[in-house]
Design an enzyme around this catalytic site. Structure first.
Site, PDB file in Angstrom:
ATOM      1  CG  HIS A  61      -0.259   0.078   2.468  1.00 29.95           C
ATOM      2  ND1 HIS A  61       0.481  -0.863   3.121  1.00 29.95           N
ATOM      3  CD2 HIS A  61      -0.671   0.851   3.624  1.00 29.95           C
ATOM      4  CE1 HIS A  61       0.838  -0.388   4.234  1.00 29.95           C
ATOM      5  NE2 HIS A  61       0.135   0.591   4.661  1.00 29.95           N
ATOM      6  CG  HIS A  63      -0.062   4.318   4.779  1.00 26.70           C
ATOM      7  ND1 HIS A  63      -0.756   3.428   5.530  1.00 26.70           N
ATOM      8  CD2 HIS A  63      -0.906   5.382   4.416  1.00 26.70           C
ATOM      9  CE1 HIS A  63      -2.127   3.952   5.701  1.00 26.70           C
ATOM     10  NE2 HIS A  63      -2.103   5.094   5.089  1.00 26.70           N
ATOM     11  CG  ASP A  65       4.594   2.756   7.138  1.00 26.00           C
ATOM     12  OD1 ASP A  65       3.999   3.413   6.644  1.00 26.00           O
ATOM     13  OD2 ASP A  65       4.467   2.150   8.053  1.00 26.00           O
ATOM     14  CG  HIS A  66       4.237  -0.267   4.254  1.00 24.67           C
ATOM     15  ND1 HIS A  66       4.245  -1.656   4.589  1.00 24.67           N
ATOM     16  CD2 HIS A  66       3.666   0.518   5.145  1.00 24.67           C
ATOM     17  CE1 HIS A  66       3.659  -1.720   5.854  1.00 24.67           C
ATOM     18  NE2 HIS A  66       3.672  -0.515   6.242  1.00 24.67           N
ATOM     19  CG  HIS A 139      -4.071  -0.186   6.357  1.00 24.49           C
ATOM     20  ND1 HIS A 139      -3.853  -0.096   7.757  1.00 24.49           N
ATOM     21  CD2 HIS A 139      -2.858   0.578   5.981  1.00 24.49           C
ATOM     22  CE1 HIS A 139      -2.848   0.656   8.167  1.00 24.49           C
ATOM     23  NE2 HIS A 139      -2.183   1.004   7.184  1.00 24.49           N
ATOM     24  CG  ASP A 209       0.430  -1.433   7.776  1.00 22.66           C
ATOM     25  OD1 ASP A 209       1.500  -2.359   7.890  1.00 22.66           O
ATOM     26  OD2 ASP A 209       0.860  -0.100   7.711  1.00 22.66           O
TER      27      ASP A 209
HETATM   28 ZN   LIG Z   1       2.606   0.784   7.877  1.00 20.75          ZN
HETATM   29 ZN   LIG Z   2      -0.073   1.532   6.461  1.00 16.03          ZN
END
Ligand SMILES: [Zn+2]
Ligand SMILES: [Zn+2]
Length: 300
Positions: A61, A63, A65-66, A139, A209
């Protein structure tokens, strides 16, 4: 070998030396990168994982942090002279994001990136030795989990025996498929004389997530190794629900109810410096649990 190496196990921001999410799955000579948080290419170098061996990248996804490490990694692959095609599977919007970054910096890659937007659940890659399936998780934005399954032929060949029976090497694959061999003279060499049954095919499921939701159980049933996020300890279940994440107990419950063989938990919140309680809490529900620790390779 079928194994997963953790490059990053933290959520949202890097903290206490922990990097955001990224993992490399190795299936014999193939490597598949799952998520590419900031710092992933540094982690790949640190743990001596060769970028050129990665031909498939899966992004769960959008976000940061990914995937904030992705454009850097793709660019480095180009600068290092990569010519092999790369397959990238991700939510559709990522294609534009990458294009914009490449166009703005006026660079073009010496290799082809095949962008595969994730649109529906099912098989997204079907290679000789493995397949990759995607499934939806829940999510705050569109988010996908992945199941990587190794492919095995039904039989293992006993080469010494095959040589003993004078079976030409050209027939070895047919033997592995379970067929008998017929000599020129018409004698049948029964398959079981030169083969043994293969071990069952294994699977690795990456649940990205997600909030705790039981519809997932059917999608990931009987996984050999299950990765499920556990952003929070069990006392913060309300917070987990609010941000569409899971707790230790919820991750372990999914593992138990889906009949996973082993559980790996990660995506730890930056509020925790020490992770010991994550393991203790999860093990109370599902004993065969391990923490996803950076640099560690877990055999599927
Ligand atoms: Zn995350
Ligand atoms: Zn996420």
């Amino acid at each position: 070998m079928f194994a997963v190496t953790i490059l990053g196990n933290n959520s949202a921001t890097p903290a206490y030396g922990r990097f955001p999410t990224s993992q490399v799955v190795t299936i014999n000579e193939h490597q598949i990168l799952i998520d590419c948080g900031e710092g992933t290419q540094m982690q790949l170098s640190k743990y001596k994982i060769r970028k050129r061996k990665i031909n498939h990248i899966l992004i769960s996804h959008l976000h940061g942090d990914h995937y904030f490490g992705l454009v850097g990694l793709l660019t480095s692959m180009g600068l290092l002279g990569r010519e092999t095609d790369l397959h990238l599977y991700a939510p559709a919007a990522l294609e534009k994001i990458i294009q914009l970054q490449f166009e703005s910096s006026n660079i073009s890659m010496p290799y082809t990136i095949h962008f595969h937007p994730l649109t529906e659940e099912g098989i997204i890659a079907d290679e000789n030795k493995f397949s990759i399936k995607c499934f939806k998780v829940k999510h705050t934005i569109e988010c996908w989990g992945f199941i990587i399954k190794e492919k095995k032929v039904p039989k293992k060949l006993d080469k010494e025996k095959a040589v003993e029976y004078n079976i030409p090497a050209a027939y070895y694959n047919s033997l592995k498929e379970g067929n008998d061999y017929v000599t020129k003279e018409g004698t049948i060499i029964k398959n079981e004389l030169v083969t043994t049954p293969n071990t069952p095919e294994k699977t690795y499921a990456f649940c990205a997530d997600t909030i705790y939701f039981e519809e997932m159980i059917d999608k990931i049933k009987n996984t050999t190794l299950l990765y499920h996020e556990a952003t929070y300890l069990k006392d913060l279940e309300n917070k987990a629900t609010q941000y569409c994440h899971s707790t230790t107990v919820q991750a372990a419950t999914i593992a138990k109810k889906s009949n996973a063989k082993k559980l790996l938990i990660g995506h730890f919140s930056s509020r925790y410096e020490v992770l010991d309680d994550f393991l203790t809490e999860a093990k109370e529900i599902f004993d065969n649990t391990e923490l996803a620790i950076e640099s560690v390779t877990y055999i599927v």
